[in-house]
Motif scaffolding. Sequence first.
Motif: not given
Length: 152
Positions: A68-87, A92-98
């Motif tokens: 978020l802070f270094f690559n400037k990714w939005g929540k959708l891209k963050l969620a997708q990347a974490l999903y592919f890492k099988r988190i 994922i929701r807990k930390y995106l909501d923070k």
Amino acid sequence: MKEITEKEALGKMASYCSLSEHCRSEVEEKLRKWELDDESIQRIIQTLVEENYLNEERYCESFIHDKLFFNKWGKLKLAQALYFKRIPDKIIRKYLDKIDEEEYLEILSKLIEAKQKTIKAKNDYEFKAKLMRFAYSKGFDSEDIAKCLQND
């Protein structure tokens, strides 16, 4: 390739996880490349979790912060990347909501502001469409994009 023992693999993975945050899927992928059997892989991962070298929540929080802070990714891209890492989705929701909404929109606004300087368009419609495509590609949703475009 030299055959690696379970004990050697555990030592290498502990060192690997000590250097930076990693998730189970990254560790598992590395262990599979070393051709360890599934039972050994699961024992190593379990040991790393028990000894707190691997922690999915800590990994997720760190990943979101960095992207978020270094690559400037939005929540959708963050969620997708974490999903592919099988988190797990719950984590994922807990930390995106923070994520602080004001900070998040400020990041998007600055991205849009910088992009506006480089866009060439025939009309306002095309200009806004290009800005929106850019923001979508960074993983921001249409609602947040609209908020930032209205502030221009």
